[in-house]
Design a protein around this motif. Structure first.
Motif, PDB file in Angstrom:
ATOM      1  N   ILE A  73      -6.222  -4.644  -4.404  1.00  0.00           N
ATOM      2  CA  ILE A  73      -4.789  -4.356  -4.550  1.00  0.00           C
ATOM      3  C   ILE A  73      -4.692  -2.958  -5.146  1.00  0.00           C
ATOM      4  O   ILE A  73      -5.469  -2.610  -6.041  1.00  0.00           O
ATOM      5  N   VAL A  74      -3.755  -2.147  -4.651  1.00  0.00           N
ATOM      6  CA  VAL A  74      -3.630  -0.782  -5.183  1.00  0.00           C
ATOM      7  C   VAL A  74      -2.245  -0.587  -5.808  1.00  0.00           C
ATOM      8  O   VAL A  74      -1.223  -0.822  -5.164  1.00  0.00           O
ATOM      9  N   GLY A  75      -2.231  -0.201  -7.065  1.00  0.00           N
ATOM     10  CA  GLY A  75      -0.968   0.095  -7.758  1.00  0.00           C
ATOM     11  C   GLY A  75      -0.946   1.552  -8.182  1.00  0.00           C
ATOM     12  O   GLY A  75      -1.952   2.078  -8.648  1.00  0.00           O
ATOM     13  N   VAL A  76       0.203   2.215  -7.993  1.00  0.00           N
ATOM     14  CA  VAL A  76       0.326   3.618  -8.403  1.00  0.00           C
ATOM     15  C   VAL A  76       1.245   3.680  -9.625  1.00  0.00           C
ATOM     16  O   VAL A  76       2.349   3.145  -9.618  1.00  0.00           O
ATOM     17  N   LEU A  77       0.750   4.316 -10.695  1.00  0.00           N
ATOM     18  CA  LEU A  77       1.509   4.453 -11.933  1.00  0.00           C
ATOM     19  C   LEU A  77       1.766   5.939 -12.196  1.00  0.00           C
ATOM     20  O   LEU A  77       1.262   6.805 -11.492  1.00  0.00           O
ATOM     21  N   GLY A  78       2.501   6.229 -13.257  1.00  0.00           N
ATOM     22  CA  GLY A  78       2.599   7.603 -13.757  1.00  0.00           C
ATOM     23  C   GLY A  78       3.685   8.446 -13.132  1.00  0.00           C
ATOM     24  O   GLY A  78       4.637   7.950 -12.530  1.00  0.00           O
ATOM     25  N   CYS A  79       3.505   9.776 -13.266  1.00  0.00           N
ATOM     26  CA  CYS A  79       4.581  10.720 -12.932  1.00  0.00           C
ATOM     27  C   CYS A  79       4.922  10.747 -11.448  1.00  0.00           C
ATOM     28  O   CYS A  79       6.094  10.823 -11.089  1.00  0.00           O
ATOM     29  N   GLY A  94      -1.137   1.341   2.207  1.00  0.00           N
ATOM     30  CA  GLY A  94      -2.236   0.829   1.385  1.00  0.00           C
ATOM     31  C   GLY A  94      -1.852   0.719  -0.075  1.00  0.00           C
ATOM     32  O   GLY A  94      -2.598   0.160  -0.878  1.00  0.00           O
ATOM     33  N   VAL A  95      -0.652   1.225  -0.440  1.00  0.00           N
ATOM     34  CA  VAL A  95      -0.183   1.078  -1.827  1.00  0.00           C
ATOM     35  C   VAL A  95       0.604  -0.225  -1.915  1.00  0.00           C
ATOM     36  O   VAL A  95       1.498  -0.485  -1.107  1.00  0.00           O
ATOM     37  N   ASP A  96       0.259  -1.074  -2.901  1.00  0.00           N
ATOM     38  CA  ASP A  96       0.917  -2.380  -3.012  1.00  0.00           C
ATOM     39  C   ASP A  96       2.090  -2.384  -3.980  1.00  0.00           C
ATOM     40  O   ASP A  96       3.029  -3.140  -3.813  1.00  0.00           O
ATOM     41  N   PHE A  97       2.011  -1.597  -5.051  1.00  0.00           N
ATOM     42  CA  PHE A  97       3.173  -1.519  -5.950  1.00  0.00           C
ATOM     43  C   PHE A  97       3.208  -0.177  -6.665  1.00  0.00           C
ATOM     44  O   PHE A  97       2.200   0.541  -6.745  1.00  0.00           O
ATOM     45  N   VAL A  98       4.405   0.135  -7.182  1.00  0.00           N
ATOM     46  CA  VAL A  98       4.646   1.443  -7.796  1.00  0.00           C
ATOM     47  C   VAL A  98       5.314   1.216  -9.155  1.00  0.00           C
ATOM     48  O   VAL A  98       6.327   0.522  -9.238  1.00  0.00           O
ATOM     49  N   GLU A 118       4.084 -11.588  -4.057  1.00  0.00           N
ATOM     50  CA  GLU A 118       5.227 -10.699  -3.912  1.00  0.00           C
ATOM     51  C   GLU A 118       4.708  -9.329  -3.447  1.00  0.00           C
ATOM     52  O   GLU A 118       3.644  -8.892  -3.922  1.00  0.00           O
ATOM     53  N   SER A 119       5.433  -8.675  -2.554  1.00  0.00           N
ATOM     54  CA  SER A 119       4.898  -7.403  -2.067  1.00  0.00           C
ATOM     55  C   SER A 119       5.842  -6.234  -2.353  1.00  0.00           C
ATOM     56  O   SER A 119       7.038  -6.417  -2.588  1.00  0.00           O
ATOM     57  N   GLU A 120       5.268  -5.058  -2.349  1.00  0.00           N
ATOM     58  CA  GLU A 120       5.994  -3.791  -2.459  1.00  0.00           C
ATOM     59  C   GLU A 120       6.946  -3.738  -3.658  1.00  0.00           C
ATOM     60  O   GLU A 120       8.109  -3.342  -3.536  1.00  0.00           O
ATOM     61  N   ILE A 121       6.462  -4.141  -4.838  1.00  0.00           N
ATOM     62  CA  ILE A 121       7.302  -4.065  -6.040  1.00  0.00           C
ATOM     63  C   ILE A 121       7.380  -2.605  -6.488  1.00  0.00           C
ATOM     64  O   ILE A 121       6.381  -1.892  -6.533  1.00  0.00           O
ATOM     65  N   VAL A 122       8.593  -2.171  -6.796  1.00  0.00           N
ATOM     66  CA  VAL A 122       8.791  -0.817  -7.339  1.00  0.00           C
ATOM     67  C   VAL A 122       9.540  -0.979  -8.653  1.00  0.00           C
ATOM     68  O   VAL A 122      10.632  -1.544  -8.685  1.00  0.00           O
ATOM     69  N   ASP A 123       8.956  -0.535  -9.768  1.00  0.00           N
ATOM     70  CA  ASP A 123       9.619  -0.644 -11.067  1.00  0.00           C
ATOM     71  C   ASP A 123       9.578   0.722 -11.742  1.00  0.00           C
ATOM     72  O   ASP A 123       8.517   1.203 -12.129  1.00  0.00           O
ATOM     73  N   LEU A 124      10.748   1.335 -11.834  1.00  0.00           N
ATOM     74  CA  LEU A 124      10.801   2.679 -12.429  1.00  0.00           C
ATOM     75  C   LEU A 124      11.439   2.646 -13.812  1.00  0.00           C
ATOM     76  O   LEU A 124      11.686   3.687 -14.417  1.00  0.00           O
ATOM     77  N   GLY A 125      11.711   1.446 -14.328  1.00  0.00           N
ATOM     78  CA  GLY A 125      12.367   1.365 -15.636  1.00  0.00           C
ATOM     79  C   GLY A 125      13.829   1.684 -15.455  1.00  0.00           C
ATOM     80  O   GLY A 125      14.181   2.581 -14.691  1.00  0.00           O
TER      81      GLY A 125
END
Ligand code: SF4
Length: 441
Positions: A73-79, A94-98, A118-125
């Motif tokens: 599973i690939v998650g992208v964090l940060g700026c 190939g990115v699963d969540f952000v 659950e797929s393609e979760i995006v949480d930016l606060g």
């Protein structure tokens, strides 16, 4: 137990975010692994300050997608995650969540939701005050050194910089919390804390709680004195912003031995005209006064800086001013960068008047100028006894130990593993640009 591999790009704030994510994941029952192959989950904590750093994200996800065997599973964090949000899912298959910088405290629950299907979760606060101030515990880069974020975000809007957009407005952690965290880290055996933030000396908490009774005009200098009073062995802080760098900070360093004699003060250019184009809000005259004040200090303060060459509109004369400034200041270290346009910043809209070839020439010349003046500057450490925190095994010398001095130099010396975690007096016998060698006295 699912294995999570975390890869981090960028500044100390990102390293600190990753350490706190790793600590939280460990608590949530995940195993944080240093081995990317065989990980069930790969988290990439991204940096958007320079194009090169952003490019690494694309390369890394591509590598994972085309690797043999089961795909993690690939998650992208940060700026980059904060700035791009949902578009990242489309841009990089190939990115699963952000997860943005403001939502790093929720990585564990997002990961669990992804594992549940659950797929393609995006949480930016949702709000800027959602920054997670938890202190990293089990997964720090060193058992003896800890990063302690005290201010997050930036209000300065330098025209070349994406940080105010990726990390949002400045928020300061109350001093009472910082003191509590410091005491807790000290209790756990930490010898050195780094108070970190994009601009630590812009520290402005909403309450005076914890600062009462400490002298100093600026809240940051009062904070330094309050943290020094905890009795923790060493305190470093980075990064300082020239406009908010007041004399009371130097006075605090001069009063408290445990405030280390190292200041990172990015100047960015030696030309007032370019500083104006960059909207830095400081002048070269004022910067030189700050340098002179530190040079005159009894604490022998090591000064380091950042410089950008080839900013849009930088003329040959502007560049000469930068060369002269570097000669005058004689920095212990200078991180020199070629200007890299970042979409979304005001400078991106400016005419990039300096050709790539010219940027390279200016970069090389400034590097050489810096190296020559740095050589003279570092010579002052020869034969000097520095207090070095023994942090790990050195690969540079046989039976070697490596650590940092109070002036933040890497020092290698021959020693026994038993000294790890303690502060050792080391007489410097050889000085190099990036590290020193010495013997225990
Ligand atoms: S002070 Fe300027 S360079 Fe530093 S983070 Fe803020 S906008 Fe960026």
């Amino acid at each position: 137990m699912k294995k999570v591999y975390l890869e981090t790009y960028g500044c100390q704030m990102n390293v600190s975010d990753s350490e706190r994510v790793a600590t939280a994941l460990g608590r949530d029952g995940f195993e944080v692994t240093a081995d990317a192959a065989g990980a069930d989950v790969v988290l990439i904590n991204t940096c958007s300050v320079r194009e090169k750093a952003e490019q690494k994200l694309y390369t890394q996800v591509g590598r994972i997608r085309h690797s043999e065997g089961p795909k993690p599973i690939v998650g992208v964090l940060g700026c980059v995650a904060q700035l791009e949000g949902e578009t990242l899912l489309k841009k990089i298959p190939g990115v699963d969540f952000v997860v943005g910088t403001r939502a790093v405290g929720r990585v564990g629950s997002i990961l669990n939701r992804t594992l549940d299907g659950e797929s393609e979760i995006v949480d930016l606060g949702e709000r800027e005050d959602e920054y997670d101030w938890t202190v990293a515990d089990t997964h720090r880069h060193s058992p003896y050194v800890a990063f302690l974020p005290i201010i997050e975000g930036c209000n300065k809007f330098c025209t070349y910089c994406i940080v105010p957009f990726s990390r949002g407005r400045e928020r300061s952690l109350p001093a009472s919390d910082i003191i509590r965290h410091t005491l807790e880290l000290k209790r756990r055996g930490v010898k050195e804390i780094h108070l970190i933030g994009q601009n630590v000396n812009s520290y402005r908490p909403e309450t005076e709680s914890g600062l009462e009774g400490f002298a100093g005009k600026s809240a940051f200098s009062r904070l330094l004195r309050a943290v020094a009073a905890t009795g923790i062995e060493r305190i470093k802080f980075t990064t300082s912003f020239p406009r908010d760098f007041h004399e009371d900070i130097v006075e605090a360093i001069e009063t408290h031995e445990n405030l280390c004699n190292w200041v990172h003060l990015p100047v960015q250019s030696g030309s007032n005209r370019v500083l104006k184009l960059m909207k830095r809000g400081h002048t070269i005259d004022r910067y030189i006064k700050q340098i002179d004040r530190m040079r005159a200090s009894s604490r022998d303060i090591a000064i380091t800086t950042d410089i950008i060459v080839g900013f849009p509109g930088e003329t040959e004369a502007d560049f000469r001013d930068t060369v002269e400034l570097v000669k005058y200041c004689g920095f212990d270290s200078a991180y020199i960068f070629k200007y890299s346009p970042r979409p979304g910043t005001p400078a991106f809209e400016m005419d990039d008047t300096v050709s790539a070839a010219e940027k390279t020439l200016r970069f090389l010349e400034l590097e050489n100028t810096h190296k020559a003046s740095q050589h003279k500057c570092l010579e002052r450490y020869n034969e000097k006894v520095l207090k070095v925190l023994a942090e790990g095994i050195s690969t540079r010398t046989e039976n070697g130990i490596s650590g940092h001095s109070t002036c933040h130099k890497v020092v290698n010396f021959v020693g026994d593993k038993a000294v790890l975690g303690s502060i050792v007096n080391v007489k410097i016998t050889k000085v190099k640009a990036n590290s020193m060698f010495g013997e225990v006295v």
